[in-house]
Design a protein around this motif. Structure first.
Motif, PDB file in Angstrom:
ATOM      1  N   CYS A  42      33.620   7.403  11.674  1.00 47.06           N
ATOM      2  CA  CYS A  42      32.792   7.191  12.867  1.00 47.06           C
ATOM      3  C   CYS A  42      32.678   5.722  13.245  1.00 47.06           C
ATOM      4  O   CYS A  42      31.585   5.167  13.302  1.00 47.06           O
ATOM      5  CB  CYS A  42      31.415   7.807  12.672  1.00 47.06           C
ATOM      6  N   GLU A  43      33.807   5.091  13.471  1.00 51.00           N
ATOM      7  CA  GLU A  43      33.869   3.722  13.968  1.00 51.00           C
ATOM      8  C   GLU A  43      34.899   3.714  15.078  1.00 51.00           C
ATOM      9  O   GLU A  43      35.989   4.256  14.920  1.00 51.00           O
ATOM     10  CB  GLU A  43      34.304   2.751  12.879  1.00 51.00           C
ATOM     11  N   GLN A  44      34.542   3.121  16.218  1.00 53.99           N
ATOM     12  CA  GLN A  44      35.471   3.069  17.338  1.00 53.99           C
ATOM     13  C   GLN A  44      35.580   1.640  17.831  1.00 53.99           C
ATOM     14  O   GLN A  44      34.592   0.912  17.901  1.00 53.99           O
ATOM     15  CB  GLN A  44      35.017   3.979  18.465  1.00 53.99           C
ATOM     16  N   TYR A  45      36.791   1.234  18.175  1.00 47.85           N
ATOM     17  CA  TYR A  45      37.064  -0.117  18.633  1.00 47.85           C
ATOM     18  C   TYR A  45      37.736  -0.065  19.998  1.00 47.85           C
ATOM     19  O   TYR A  45      38.376   0.923  20.347  1.00 47.85           O
ATOM     20  CB  TYR A  45      37.988  -0.846  17.636  1.00 47.85           C
ATOM     21  N   ASP A  46      37.598  -1.160  20.748  1.00 45.35           N
ATOM     22  CA  ASP A  46      38.240  -1.270  22.045  1.00 45.35           C
ATOM     23  C   ASP A  46      39.715  -1.597  21.830  1.00 45.35           C
ATOM     24  O   ASP A  46      40.042  -2.615  21.221  1.00 45.35           O
ATOM     25  CB  ASP A  46      37.567  -2.371  22.867  1.00 45.35           C
ATOM     26  N   ILE A  47      40.598  -0.736  22.309  1.00 43.69           N
ATOM     27  CA  ILE A  47      42.024  -0.971  22.118  1.00 43.69           C
ATOM     28  C   ILE A  47      42.736  -1.164  23.445  1.00 43.69           C
ATOM     29  O   ILE A  47      43.922  -0.893  23.567  1.00 43.69           O
ATOM     30  CB  ILE A  47      42.682   0.155  21.300  1.00 43.69           C
ATOM     31  N   SER A  48      42.033  -1.660  24.450  1.00 42.12           N
ATOM     32  CA  SER A  48      42.651  -1.846  25.759  1.00 42.12           C
ATOM     33  C   SER A  48      43.789  -2.864  25.710  1.00 42.12           C
ATOM     34  O   SER A  48      44.801  -2.700  26.373  1.00 42.12           O
ATOM     35  CB  SER A  48      41.610  -2.253  26.789  1.00 42.12           C
ATOM     36  N   GLU A  49      43.633  -3.938  24.935  1.00 40.68           N
ATOM     37  CA  GLU A  49      44.699  -4.941  24.784  1.00 40.68           C
ATOM     38  C   GLU A  49      45.037  -5.102  23.305  1.00 40.68           C
ATOM     39  O   GLU A  49      44.972  -6.196  22.755  1.00 40.68           O
ATOM     40  CB  GLU A  49      44.252  -6.264  25.387  1.00 40.68           C
ATOM     41  N   ILE A  50      45.423  -4.005  22.689  1.00 42.57           N
ATOM     42  CA  ILE A  50      45.640  -3.992  21.246  1.00 42.57           C
ATOM     43  C   ILE A  50      47.048  -4.488  20.902  1.00 42.57           C
ATOM     44  O   ILE A  50      47.993  -4.269  21.647  1.00 42.57           O
ATOM     45  CB  ILE A  50      45.400  -2.573  20.669  1.00 42.57           C
ATOM     46  N   THR A  51      47.143  -5.184  19.791  1.00 46.04           N
ATOM     47  CA  THR A  51      48.425  -5.614  19.227  1.00 46.04           C
ATOM     48  C   THR A  51      48.424  -5.237  17.747  1.00 46.04           C
ATOM     49  O   THR A  51      47.391  -4.865  17.194  1.00 46.04           O
ATOM     50  CB  THR A  51      48.626  -7.139  19.352  1.00 46.04           C
ATOM     51  N   ASP A  52      49.586  -5.356  17.118  1.00 49.01           N
ATOM     52  CA  ASP A  52      49.679  -5.055  15.691  1.00 49.01           C
ATOM     53  C   ASP A  52      48.796  -5.990  14.873  1.00 49.01           C
ATOM     54  O   ASP A  52      48.190  -5.583  13.884  1.00 49.01           O
ATOM     55  CB  ASP A  52      51.123  -5.144  15.211  1.00 49.01           C
ATOM     56  N   VAL A  53      48.697  -7.245  15.292  1.00 48.60           N
ATOM     57  CA  VAL A  53      47.864  -8.218  14.583  1.00 48.60           C
ATOM     58  C   VAL A  53      46.398  -7.815  14.655  1.00 48.60           C
ATOM     59  O   VAL A  53      45.667  -7.896  13.656  1.00 48.60           O
ATOM     60  CB  VAL A  53      48.081  -9.629  15.170  1.00 48.60           C
ATOM     61  N   LYS A  54      45.941  -7.342  15.809  1.00 49.56           N
ATOM     62  CA  LYS A  54      44.548  -6.918  15.953  1.00 49.56           C
ATOM     63  C   LYS A  54      44.261  -5.672  15.116  1.00 49.56           C
ATOM     64  O   LYS A  54      43.175  -5.542  14.560  1.00 49.56           O
ATOM     65  CB  LYS A  54      44.225  -6.650  17.425  1.00 49.56           C
ATOM     66  N   ILE A  55      45.236  -4.776  15.034  1.00 47.77           N
ATOM     67  CA  ILE A  55      45.058  -3.576  14.208  1.00 47.77           C
ATOM     68  C   ILE A  55      44.905  -3.977  12.747  1.00 47.77           C
ATOM     69  O   ILE A  55      44.016  -3.487  12.046  1.00 47.77           O
ATOM     70  CB  ILE A  55      46.241  -2.604  14.389  1.00 47.77           C
ATOM     71  N   LYS A  56      45.758  -4.881  12.261  1.00 52.32           N
ATOM     72  CA  LYS A  56      45.653  -5.351  10.873  1.00 52.32           C
ATOM     73  C   LYS A  56      44.298  -6.009  10.629  1.00 52.32           C
ATOM     74  O   LYS A  56      43.686  -5.819   9.580  1.00 52.32           O
ATOM     75  CB  LYS A  56      46.777  -6.340  10.553  1.00 52.32           C
ATOM     76  N   TYR A  57      43.818  -6.780  11.603  1.00 57.35           N
ATOM     77  CA  TYR A  57      42.529  -7.460  11.487  1.00 57.35           C
ATOM     78  C   TYR A  57      41.382  -6.447  11.389  1.00 57.35           C
ATOM     79  O   TYR A  57      40.499  -6.577  10.541  1.00 57.35           O
ATOM     80  CB  TYR A  57      42.332  -8.380  12.695  1.00 57.35           C
ATOM     81  N   ILE A  58      41.414  -5.408  12.215  1.00 57.80           N
ATOM     82  CA  ILE A  58      40.378  -4.364  12.186  1.00 57.80           C
ATOM     83  C   ILE A  58      40.353  -3.687  10.816  1.00 57.80           C
ATOM     84  O   ILE A  58      39.286  -3.522  10.212  1.00 57.80           O
ATOM     85  CB  ILE A  58      40.632  -3.322  13.303  1.00 57.80           C
ATOM     86  N   LEU A  59      41.500  -3.289  10.321  1.00 58.94           N
ATOM     87  CA  LEU A  59      41.563  -2.570   9.044  1.00 58.94           C
ATOM     88  C   LEU A  59      41.222  -3.482   7.866  1.00 58.94           C
ATOM     89  O   LEU A  59      40.587  -3.047   6.906  1.00 58.94           O
ATOM     90  CB  LEU A  59      42.943  -1.940   8.867  1.00 58.94           C
ATOM     91  N   LYS A  60      41.617  -4.744   7.935  1.00 53.83           N
ATOM     92  CA  LYS A  60      41.300  -5.681   6.865  1.00 53.83           C
ATOM     93  C   LYS A  60      39.797  -5.922   6.778  1.00 53.83           C
ATOM     94  O   LYS A  60      39.213  -5.914   5.697  1.00 53.83           O
ATOM     95  CB  LYS A  60      42.024  -7.003   7.106  1.00 53.83           C
ATOM     96  N   ASN A  61      39.139  -6.112   7.928  1.00 53.03           N
ATOM     97  CA  ASN A  61      37.685  -6.315   7.935  1.00 53.03           C
ATOM     98  C   ASN A  61      36.948  -5.068   7.476  1.00 53.03           C
ATOM     99  O   ASN A  61      35.921  -5.169   6.806  1.00 53.03           O
ATOM    100  CB  ASN A  61      37.203  -6.734   9.318  1.00 53.03           C
ATOM    101  N   ARG A  62      37.455  -3.911   7.796  1.00 54.75           N
ATOM    102  CA  ARG A  62      36.825  -2.664   7.359  1.00 54.75           C
ATOM    103  C   ARG A  62      36.900  -2.547   5.836  1.00 54.75           C
ATOM    104  O   ARG A  62      35.945  -2.138   5.185  1.00 54.75           O
ATOM    105  CB  ARG A  62      37.485  -1.464   8.007  1.00 54.75           C
ATOM    106  N   ASN A  63      38.033  -2.905   5.261  1.00 51.88           N
ATOM    107  CA  ASN A  63      38.183  -2.861   3.802  1.00 51.88           C
ATOM    108  C   ASN A  63      37.248  -3.839   3.115  1.00 51.88           C
ATOM    109  O   ASN A  63      36.734  -3.540   2.046  1.00 51.88           O
ATOM    110  CB  ASN A  63      39.633  -3.144   3.411  1.00 51.88           C
ATOM    111  N   LYS A  64      37.023  -4.993   3.706  1.00 51.80           N
ATOM    112  CA  LYS A  64      36.093  -5.966   3.121  1.00 51.80           C
ATOM    113  C   LYS A  64      34.669  -5.429   3.145  1.00 51.80           C
ATOM    114  O   LYS A  64      33.909  -5.648   2.209  1.00 51.80           O
ATOM    115  CB  LYS A  64      36.149  -7.286   3.894  1.00 51.80           C
ATOM    116  N   GLU A  65      34.297  -4.728   4.216  1.00 49.45           N
ATOM    117  CA  GLU A  65      32.943  -4.171   4.322  1.00 49.45           C
ATOM    118  C   GLU A  65      32.718  -3.064   3.291  1.00 49.45           C
ATOM    119  O   GLU A  65      31.618  -2.880   2.810  1.00 49.45           O
ATOM    120  CB  GLU A  65      32.703  -3.626   5.727  1.00 49.45           C
ATOM    121  N   GLU A  66      33.766  -2.313   2.957  1.00 51.57           N
ATOM    122  CA  GLU A  66      33.634  -1.231   1.982  1.00 51.57           C
ATOM    123  C   GLU A  66      33.390  -1.761   0.581  1.00 51.57           C
ATOM    124  O   GLU A  66      32.732  -1.136  -0.222  1.00 51.57           O
ATOM    125  CB  GLU A  66      34.896  -0.374   1.962  1.00 51.57           C
ATOM    126  N   GLU A  67      33.927  -2.925   0.273  1.00 50.73           N
ATOM    127  CA  GLU A  67      33.812  -3.473  -1.086  1.00 50.73           C
ATOM    128  C   GLU A  67      32.475  -4.033  -1.359  1.00 50.73           C
ATOM    129  O   GLU A  67      31.495  -4.091  -1.066  1.00 50.73           O
ATOM    130  CB  GLU A  67      34.839  -4.586  -1.299  1.00 50.73           C
TER     131      GLU A  67
END
Length: 82
Positions: free
Chosen positions: A57-82
């Motif tokens: 249940c997390e949603q992000y704005d992907i109107s101007e998404i790039t591969d770098v932004k996707i990696k950044y979103i997932l990396k920050n999510r992993n840091k929050e889980e730890e």
């Protein structure tokens, strides 16, 4: 109403990638198209049936998404889980 929306995070529940988290890029009814920015880029999306993913249940704005932004979103999510 469809629960699967573009920009939501989803965890794979079946297949060799079970447990991996992706960003939903597209939804076509039966399938969702997923990206993680590394192996599954925007040019090579992962096609997966909806019954094989679990929504996060997390949603992000992907109107101007790039591969770098996707990696950044997932990396920050992993840091929050730890």
């Amino acid at each position: 109403m469809d629960r699967y929306k573009e920009g939501m995070l989803a965890r794979s529940t079946a297949g060799h990638d079970a447990g991996k988290v992706y960003v939903i890029i597209q939804d076509d009814g039966t399938y969702v198209y997923l990206a993680d920015g590394r192996a599954r880029t925007l040019d090579r999306l992962k096609k997966k049936k909806k019954k094989h993913v679990q929504l996060i249940c997390e949603q992000y704005d992907i109107s101007e998404i790039t591969d770098v932004k996707i990696k950044y979103i997932l990396k920050n999510r992993n840091k929050e889980e730890e």
